[in-house]
Each structure stands twice: as C-alpha cells, then as structure tokens.
Design a protein around this motif. Structure first.
Motif, PDB file in Angstrom:
ATOM      1  N   VAL A 142       3.102   7.610  -0.716  1.00 42.18           N
ATOM      2  CA  VAL A 142       1.456   7.631  -0.296  1.00 42.18           C
ATOM      3  C   VAL A 142       1.243   6.265   0.358  1.00 42.18           C
ATOM      4  O   VAL A 142       1.491   5.444  -0.413  1.00 42.18           O
ATOM      5  N   ASN A 143       0.654   6.379   1.527  1.00 40.26           N
ATOM      6  CA  ASN A 143      -0.083   5.102   2.049  1.00 40.26           C
ATOM      7  C   ASN A 143      -1.808   5.182   1.631  1.00 40.26           C
ATOM      8  O   ASN A 143      -2.307   6.085   1.991  1.00 40.26           O
ATOM      9  N   LYS A 144      -1.918   4.058   0.509  1.00 36.63           N
ATOM     10  CA  LYS A 144      -3.126   4.024   0.039  1.00 36.63           C
ATOM     11  C   LYS A 144      -4.230   3.704   0.773  1.00 36.63           C
ATOM     12  O   LYS A 144      -5.274   3.796   0.529  1.00 36.63           O
ATOM     13  N   SER A 145      -3.830   3.271   1.909  1.00 37.85           N
ATOM     14  CA  SER A 145      -4.750   2.743   2.799  1.00 37.85           C
ATOM     15  C   SER A 145      -5.483   4.172   3.447  1.00 37.85           C
ATOM     16  O   SER A 145      -6.913   4.045   3.809  1.00 37.85           O
ATOM     17  N   ASN A 146      -4.865   5.254   3.658  1.00 41.99           N
ATOM     18  CA  ASN A 146      -5.547   6.417   4.321  1.00 41.99           C
ATOM     19  C   ASN A 146      -5.043   7.759   3.586  1.00 41.99           C
ATOM     20  O   ASN A 146      -5.492   8.627   3.912  1.00 41.99           O
ATOM     21  N   ASN A 147      -4.447   7.581   2.427  1.00 43.27           N
ATOM     22  CA  ASN A 147      -3.934   8.338   1.768  1.00 43.27           C
ATOM     23  C   ASN A 147      -3.061   9.394   2.447  1.00 43.27           C
ATOM     24  O   ASN A 147      -2.850  10.564   1.899  1.00 43.27           O
ATOM     25  N   GLU A 148      -2.315   9.094   3.443  1.00 47.08           N
ATOM     26  CA  GLU A 148      -1.347   9.860   4.063  1.00 47.08           C
ATOM     27  C   GLU A 148      -0.122  10.094   3.354  1.00 47.08           C
ATOM     28  O   GLU A 148       0.149   9.134   2.631  1.00 47.08           O
ATOM     29  N   LYS A 149       0.469  11.083   3.463  1.00 50.91           N
ATOM     30  CA  LYS A 149       1.708  11.199   2.369  1.00 50.91           C
ATOM     31  C   LYS A 149       2.732  11.770   3.252  1.00 50.91           C
ATOM     32  O   LYS A 149       2.784  12.396   4.277  1.00 50.91           O
ATOM     33  N   PHE A 150       4.049  11.169   2.490  1.00 49.84           N
ATOM     34  CA  PHE A 150       5.235  11.411   3.301  1.00 49.84           C
ATOM     35  C   PHE A 150       6.214  11.902   2.339  1.00 49.84           C
ATOM     36  O   PHE A 150       6.479  11.402   1.227  1.00 49.84           O
TER      37      PHE A 150
ATOM     38  N   LYS B 153      14.252  13.074   3.352  1.00 48.21           N
ATOM     39  CA  LYS B 153      15.138  12.098   4.120  1.00 48.21           C
ATOM     40  C   LYS B 153      14.671  10.680   3.966  1.00 48.21           C
ATOM     41  O   LYS B 153      13.593  10.632   3.616  1.00 48.21           O
ATOM     42  N   PRO B 154      15.541   9.913   4.388  1.00 43.98           N
ATOM     43  CA  PRO B 154      14.986   8.483   4.162  1.00 43.98           C
ATOM     44  C   PRO B 154      13.637   8.112   4.982  1.00 43.98           C
ATOM     45  O   PRO B 154      13.596   8.695   6.001  1.00 43.98           O
ATOM     46  N   PHE B 155      12.617   7.375   4.201  1.00 42.00           N
ATOM     47  CA  PHE B 155      11.547   7.179   4.706  1.00 42.00           C
ATOM     48  C   PHE B 155      11.440   5.538   5.054  1.00 42.00           C
ATOM     49  O   PHE B 155      11.561   4.723   4.171  1.00 42.00           O
ATOM     50  N   ARG B 156      11.253   5.211   6.295  1.00 41.43           N
ATOM     51  CA  ARG B 156      10.995   3.938   6.456  1.00 41.43           C
ATOM     52  C   ARG B 156       9.585   3.188   6.946  1.00 41.43           C
ATOM     53  O   ARG B 156       9.402   3.513   8.115  1.00 41.43           O
TER      54      ARG B 156
ATOM     55  N   ARG C 140       0.858  -1.254  -0.018  1.00 42.54           N
ATOM     56  CA  ARG C 140       0.098  -0.054   0.139  1.00 42.54           C
ATOM     57  C   ARG C 140       1.045   1.331   0.103  1.00 42.54           C
ATOM     58  O   ARG C 140       0.272   2.552  -0.359  1.00 42.54           O
ATOM     59  N   TYR C 141       1.981   1.178   0.222  1.00 38.57           N
ATOM     60  CA  TYR C 141       3.043   2.272   0.261  1.00 38.57           C
ATOM     61  C   TYR C 141       3.649   2.469  -0.995  1.00 38.57           C
ATOM     62  O   TYR C 141       4.332   1.739  -1.312  1.00 38.57           O
ATOM     63  N   ILE C 142       3.205   3.445  -1.851  1.00 41.60           N
ATOM     64  CA  ILE C 142       3.902   3.544  -3.178  1.00 41.60           C
ATOM     65  C   ILE C 142       4.620   5.164  -3.396  1.00 41.60           C
ATOM     66  O   ILE C 142       4.188   6.051  -2.730  1.00 41.60           O
ATOM     67  N   TYR C 143       5.277   5.162  -4.208  1.00 40.93           N
ATOM     68  CA  TYR C 143       6.140   6.481  -4.518  1.00 40.93           C
ATOM     69  C   TYR C 143       5.183   6.984  -5.529  1.00 40.93           C
ATOM     70  O   TYR C 143       4.975   6.417  -6.859  1.00 40.93           O
TER      71      TYR C 143
END
Length: 913
Positions: A609-617, A621-624, A600-603
C-alpha cells in the motif's frame, strides 16, 4: 521532650514543618497503596514495613534538628557532632528483639542495610569503611550524655502514631553497636551496603529480597517526601497510578491500525512472555509494544530524545494524557514548551521521575546505567520487577552500551519483570547472550520474526536500489563531487525529497553549504540541516519542523526539498523521502537509513500500500517501488571515500572492521541474492570460532581479493598455516574497493534482513566490535558496581561531553541572565520551578553539547567578573552553571549550529554527531 522534625519545607515563604511521626505516617500510607503490587510474599512485605518505620530514627540527632532543619528549640542543644541521619538510625533499634521477631538473621541484615543506606552520599565510604573520628565522637556523646534524652524524644514522638505498638517497643539504644564502634569495629561490618564490589559479603550475587526491601523503602520515602514538599498529601495514593484497562488500549490502537493488523495476531502468543520482535522499519513496532503492555506498567525506551518526544505524543493517544510520563535530560523543558499550564507540566515531570505513571517513555540512559548498580539502583529494579520494558532500536547503541543493556535486562528477568526487544536489525550476539543466561530460553522468551513469517511477501517487495560510489579524495579532505551536487539539486528540482546523511557534523555542514551555494533562490529555501550540535531550543524547533512538516510520512505534496543530516535521523523518526545519499556506514545502520526512503510503501494484508494515495499493488510477482517512482534508477546512493578510513569520521564513528565487512557483504549480494538463504543456514549450523569465520570468508570472499601464499616464512610452518587471512585482507587492504565502484544492487526487504544477520553472524569475536561487547560483559559479570550514578551514566554513554557556550553567544547569554533575574525579582519567585524556568528561558537558548575540549573557561567565573549579582543569585548561578564552559574555539550560527571559529577546518576539526 523535644519535638523531632523530619522536614522543614519553605512553602511560599511560610515555614511548613513536617514532624518525624507525620513523615513516617505518610511513608506508611504510601506503602499501603504501593504494596498492592505485591501480595505473594507477606514476610518480605512485613520486612519493608519495619524498615519504613525505623528508617528516619537517626533524625533524632541534635545537629540534624538544629543545624539542618532549624529546629532551634530542640534539646539536647548541640551542632558540633554530626553524622548522616540514615547511618545514625541503626543505633536506635533493639537488634536482639528485632531478630526474634523476624526469626531470620538474613532479613535482619537486609532491613538494617536498607535503613542505613536509603540516602547514600558520596562521603559514606570514609565514614563506614574507615575508623571515623566523627562517628566515634557521636557514639561517645550518645553513651555518656544523650542516650536517655534522645530515647525519650523518640518514644514520645512515635506515641503520636496510632498502632504499630509491636514496632514501638523495638525503639531502644543499641549499646552493643555503639560500643563496637568505639572498640574499632567498622560500621560497614555492622550494616553491609549493597553498592560496593570490594566489600566481601557482596562478591556473590546481590539477593533479590535485599533489592526488594531497599527499593520499596526508597520508592515510598521519596514519594512521601515529594508530596510533603509540594503540600499535596492528597497525592500519596498516586505513588502508582493505575494503568488503563487492556480493552481501552486495544480500542485506541485498533482505531489507528485496524482490528486485523498483524500486531493483534502476534499478541495472543506472547502477551505473557519476554519477547524479541524483529520487523521492518515503519512496520508498526511501536503499536505492538503498546499492545504488549497488556494493561501493566510499561517503560518504553529509545536511544534519541527526538524519537522519545515523538513516541510520547503517540503514547498519550493510546493510554491517555493522565497515564503517560516522559523522562529524558530535557523533558521538563519540552513539557513546558508544549503545555501552557506550568504547574501541570512540572507535576507531570515530577511524577515521571517518581516512576508513578503506568506508562513512561524515556531515553535509554535514564535506566540502563543501573545495570552497574550505582546507589539507588534498587528503586529502579523493584519498579521493573512488576513492570514491562520495551527497548526500541537496540542496534543504535555502541557495543559497550549494548552489553550494559543486555545485562540490565538479565537483572530485570531475575527480578520478575518482562522485556520486549524490538528492531529491524537485531544483532545475533544479543540473542546468543540471552540464550546463555535465561534458563529455558525458548519457554521464557517468545521470538517474533516478521521477516520469516512473511518471507514470501518480503522477498518480493523491493523499495531500494543501491548504487555504490567510490569517491577520490585529496589530503583526507572529504567533499561531494560537483557532479553529484548537481545530481542532487536536479532531483530536488524534479520534486523529489532528498535525504543526505553524513557521518560527522563538520562534513554535514560543508555539504549543506555546497548545496545552498549551488542552488537557485527558490530551492535554497527548501534545503535544511539538522544534527546534534544545536542549542536545545534550535534543535527542537528544527526536529518539529522537519519531522512533522517538511519530511512527514507519508509524502503527500509534490515539492522537492533536501534534508542534510547526521545519524540523528537514522532510527525511530517517522520521515519519508524519495532518495538517499549517504556515507558508508555499518550494514545495520545503512538499513536503518534506507528505512527513511519510500517509507510510505508498506506491506499490509498481502498487498503493498502506498500511504500517500492509498494505491495498492498485489505481490503475485516482485514489486519494485523504486522502479515505479524513478524508472529503475537507484534511490540509495552510498558514498565510499577512497582513503584509509573510507568515511569522514575515521574510526571515531565506525570502526574499519564494520565498514569494510559491510562493503564486502554488499559486494557478495550484488548478483547473488538467491544464495543468501543458504549462507544463513550455513552460519547457523554451528557457532563459529574465529578460525571457522576465517574458513567461511576464504570460501565466500576469496574471489574479491587476491589471496596468495606468503612465501616469506616458507618452510617455517606446516602446510596450510601460511595462508594469508582473507578476513584481515578485507580489513587492511583496499585494493579490492575498485571492484565496488558503480555497482548497483537491488535489495528486497527480506534481503536486508538476511544481510544484516550474516554481517553480525560472521564477525570475529576478537575483532574490535565484538571484543568491546564481550569484554564489557566479562567486567559486569564479575560483579562491577558503580560508586555513583553519574559514573555509571558516563560508562554507558562512552562520551565525556561538556556543555559549552560559544564565544559569540556570551553577550546574549549575559543579557538573558540579567533579564531572567529581573523578571523573577519583580514577579516573585517560585523556588520549585526556578531552575526549570532558567533552563527553559536561558540555558536552552545558549548551551551546545560537545566532547570535552581544552582551553575551556568556567562560564560562571567569566559571568561574575562582568555583571553585578547579589549573593543569593551568585549561590544559585554557581550551582546552575556548574559544568558549563565558555569556548573561544567555536562560534554559533543559528542556521548551521556550532562551527569552529577558524575559517578552514582540518580533518581533526570534524566533530562527530
């Protein structure tokens, strides 16, 4: 004169007669619609038209008319002397006049071959390559008794066709060839077939024009025959259904992925070229393929039936239901299950088999075996000459199958078609082969590497943290430790989706049992199992439930559950889980398995973008993602068993070479990601010979193992020649495995791409894996042609599988057959759908595919000794149940699938997916 029939079709118990003139007229009408695809070579189109006009002249043979078609009023009256009608056709063409008309002996040979072999039969060899008694007898009858009457029949029959006078005057007795057969000339020297490697004229490369003439004749003839048998001659124009407009496709895709998606940007550069696309799992490769079709005919292939069905549903949304076809071994059953309109479902399947739809989604085995050019290959090659073919997940095929695929694509390129190769893990040796065989590779093939284009972003995106677990085994018994079982169950209780992938069905079943036996009552209901050893009906139900419901991407509910599976979920299935427990497997397969985790985490557009809740990051810096979800705990647990083979399938599933090299590269990357790019540059600077690979491993992996001088042969070799091979030490010594236990590795999306590329780039060519690939290509490039399509399919699949009915299902199977017969007899039978209905209502509920086994009993033999069946049904069942066996060694469980009858299962009892 006697009327010449082409077909006698039993339609709703009323005989429908199709005369030869009518049939030829229909085939010519189909050709008029079909040839719109080709306008650049009028000479070849004329040759095809001639071949169509003459292709069925041999149906003038008395035995064919009376014995085969039931034309009892036909004269001359004879049912004794017979040869295949397609071979007989060439004796009714005035060869000299045709040669004058063509002004080319080359095209004459192509036309004669296309006519003689447009219906190849297994017994043709004994007729054409030996002195055949039957053939000689027929030739004698024509010369001394039938010639005038048969010629009269043909001339009168073709008078019914308006026009084509220039072809009609070529219908004549070919006395020269008839006498040649009587004078010991072999038929093969008169009409050369395009299917046999041992025929001298074809030891060179088969000509494109030859393929074209034969292929178009076959397409048009088969389609006209289907329309006639269906009583639907209004369908003749649908031999090639028009593709949807490019704008229609773009609109449908943009509504799904947005106008600014990367697919649209990349499409501008490669829509007119062969293309290689390397992109992460879940990154929208399917949508790119749909767009890449650009309003032209598209064949879309995948390795697994479940992913084909899933992609078929997506394709219908992009292209339209009336533009999309489906092809695999059980496609008609799937379509009947999904569509209440039985007639419409069968028509959809038949039009797919006729290759008429502008978009056809299929398993690879429907097309790739034609690389071995079995009889009928021309029909496929000519269809792909004006089409595009997309191959998804090429890494999922064995090295032998992969060699067959690249050879197939080489042929398609030569024929003028275009291909798209898509994967997250492209084997380098595939690209290397194309560079060798496609002239001006960089001009003819466009490469899109999303990893490299988005290197900065993918280097910062971390979805997965791996933990390697070295597990002790006793007596080659594979078992997940109790503490790991508790760990899995606890994570499920904490509302995590857990995916457990094992390499064999037997191991998957035992792990499933252990998890259920240790779970509480509530969690037991949310533990699932899927593999390939279910009946078709059970497996389709499970695939639908698990893919579209329980593990649907993206995860939206907060409910823990566990899916235990084999490699069937490895590629192309859009499922989303939180944590993976997997047996060790080759690096490319491991990356595919990891692709089901946090899918569900896509670039997208410089963000994650987390497609589960549309949260964006943002990616400043590196995202884990694993850190956000699990407080930095590993979410990929790799199980390595401390025994000879390291995994439950032994070397039947994955070779020791692939497994050990994968582990070595994981060790290399454990704290060394920053150097991966440099290693990749190093491997691409030169093509490694095997000694170069050895030197590379000595430099990069010597500290993983103890490399000592071999003193046993001291003094017998020069300096440096007695060094122990690091490569071989990695393969055949397991002392170094202890260094891997509990190692944790963070992998960015870019790291995974680099790792797989390094893995394939540094593999020895004389190793088992690449040797299979290159040896297969050597054989194919030598001109190997398969005598039968079934033989080509077996070579491609590399598996001698059989259909079995487990012993505990036989009584139910027997009752279902009796009920089926009773229902058909009461309702009135539709012969055109009878076997499909039988497959759906009976076979799909009872048959399981398995490797060939000993002690199998043909199920038809057992069936006919236990129930009373009339002769009509005996004939049908004998044909329908050919190749179906009763197995006393297995029983079937609706929950677990096929299991051995014995309570205890030895190592040898484990069976592969």
């Amino acid at each position: 004169m006697s009327e010449i029939w082409a077909k006698s079709v039993d339609e709703k118990n009323n005989n429908k007669i199709v005369t030869l003139a009518h049939h030829v007229s229909d085939v010519l009408k189909v050709f008029e619609f079909f040839k719109k695809k080709f306008s650049d070579n009028q000479f070849i189109l004329n040759a095809v038209e001639i071949a169509i006009f003459f292709h069925d002249l041999g149906k003038v043979l008395p035995s064919f008319q009376i014995k085969t078609l039931g034309n009892i009023g036909y004269y001359p009256r004879d049912v004794v002397y017979e040869i295949p009608h397609s071979l007989f056709s060439v004796f009714w063409i005035n060869i000299d006049k045709l040669k004058e008309k063509l002004n080319s002996e080359k095209y004459l040979n192509y036309i004669i071959s296309a006519i003689a072999y447009h219906h190849w039969r297994d017994n043709f060899d004994e007729i054409i390559s030996l002195e055949n008694k039957q053939l000689k007898q027929v030739c004698e009858k024509v010369i001394y008794e039938w010639k005038e009457k048969l010629k009269e029949n043909l001339v009168k029959e073709f008078e019914k066709l308006s026009g084509f006078d220039e072809y009609k005057e070529l219908i004549d007795i070919n006395m020269t060839w008839l006498k040649a057969i009587l004078n010991h000339r072999l038929f093969v020297n008169l009409a050369v077939p395009p299917y046999k490697f041992d025929y001298h004229p074809l030891r060179g490369e088969v000509k494109k024009e030859w393929i074209f003439i034969s292929g178009v004749l076959q397409r048009c003839d088969h389609f006209a025959s289907w329309c006639e048998e269906e009583g639907a001659e209004e369908e003749l124009e649908n031999v090639e259904i028009n593709a949807p407009e490019r704008e229609y496709i773009i609109k449908a895709i943009s509504s799904r992925i947005g106008d600014n998606a990367w697919q649209f940007k990349e499409l501008e550069k490669c829509s007119a070229k062969n293309t290689i696309l390397i992109a992460p799992t879940g990154y929208g490769k399917t949508e790119f393929a749909f767009l890449w079709s650009s309003g032209e005919k598209l064949f879309y292939t995948l390795p697994l039936r479940a992913s084909v069905n899933n992609t078929f549903e997506r394709a219908k949304n992009a292209f339209g239901c009336n533009k999309t076809g489906l092809l695999h071994s059980d496609a008609e059953v799937y379509l009947l299950d999904k569509n209440l309109d039985e007639t419409g479902s069968i028509k959809l399947y038949e039009l797919s088999k006729q290759l008429s739809y502008p978009v056809i989604v299929s398993t690879g085995d429907q097309f790739f075996p034609y690389a071995l050019r079995p009889p009928g290959f021309e029909r496929v090659f000519v269809s792909l000459s004006y089409s595009r073919i997309a191959i998804d997940e090429i890494q999922a095929y064995s090295p032998k199958a992969c060699a067959i695929i690249v050879k197939f694509l080489e042929w398609i390129h030569k024929m003028g078609g275009k291909f798209l190769l898509m994967t997250a893990t492209m084997p380098k040796f595939v690209i290397d082969y194309f560079k060798d065989v496609i002239p001006d590779f960089y001009e003819n093939v466009n490469s899109i590497n999303i990893y490299e284009k988005e290197k900065d972003a993918f280097s910062k995106l971390y979805k997965h943290k791996i933990k390697l677990n070295l597990i002790k085994t006793k007596n080659e018994q594979f078992e997940i430790p109790d503490e790991m079982v508790r760990e899995i169950l606890q994570k499920a209780k904490n509302n995590k989706r857990i995916l457990v992938i094992l390499n064999t069905v037997g191991f998957a079943q035992s792990v499933y049992d252990k998890l259920k036996n240790n779970a509480n009552e509530q969690l037991k209901k949310r533990i699932f199992l899927i593999h390939s050893r279910y009946t078709l009906k059970d497996r389709e139900n499970k695939e639908f439930d698990y893919i579209n419901s329980e593990f649907k991407n993206p995860k939206t509910e907060n409910v823990g559950k566990i899916l235990v599976a084999t490699q069937v979920v490895e590629a192309s299935l859009d499922i989303d889980a939180d944590v993976l427990y997997t047996e060790i497997c080759p690096l490319d397969c491991l990356v595919q398995r990891m692709g089901r985790i946090l899918r569900r985490y896509i670039y997208q557009n410089n963000e994650v973008v987390n497609k589960s809740n549309n949260e964006k990051f943002n990616l400043d810096k590196p995202f884990r993602a694993f850190e956000k979800e699990f407080q930095n705990e590993p979410n990929i647990n790799v199980l390595v068993f401390n025994n000879e083979n390291l995994q439950s399938g032994g070397q039947r599933v994955y070779t020791k070479e692939l497994i050990n090299l994968s582990l070595a590269w994981l060790w290399k990357v454990r704290d060394n990601q920053s150097n991966l790019g440099g290693l990749l540059d190093k491997t691409f600077q030169q093509e490694f010979a095997d000694n170069g690979v050895e030197e590379f491993f000595r430099m990069e992996f010597a500290d993983l193992i103890l490399v000592q001088q071999n003193n046993k042969k001291k003094g017998k070799k020069g300096k440096g020649e007695n060094k122990e091979s690091v490569y071989n030490s990695l393969l055949f010594s397991h002392d170094w495995l202890a260094k891997l236990d509990q190692v944790e590795i963070e992998l960015s999306e870019y790291d995974k791409y680099i790792l797989v590329t390094l893995f394939y780039s540094t593999m020895k060519k004389d190793g088992r894996y690449l040797k299979d690939f290159y040896n297969t290509l050597i054989v194919l490039n030598s001109g190997l042609m398969s005598d039968k399509k079934s033989e080509a399919e077996e070579i491609f699949r590399e598996i001698c599988s059989v259909q079995i009915i487990p012993k505990n299902k036989f009584e139910e199977f027997k009752k279902d057959i009796q009920e089926f017969i009773k229902t058909i007899e009461q309702s009135g039978e539709n012969k055109k759908m009878l076997f499909t209905q039988f497959k759906k209502d009976v076979l799909s509920k009872h048959i399981v595919m398995h490797f060939y086994l000993k002690d199998l009993e043909p199920v038809y033999n057992k069936l006919t000794t236990e129930i009373e069946i009339d002769n009509k049904w005996k004939r049908r069942l004998k044909h329908w149940l050919s190749g179906v066996y009763l197995s006393y060694n297995f029983v079937y469980d609706n929950e677990k699938g096929l299991i051995r009858a014995e309570k205890k299962e030895s190592k040898k009892d484990s069976f592969i997916i």
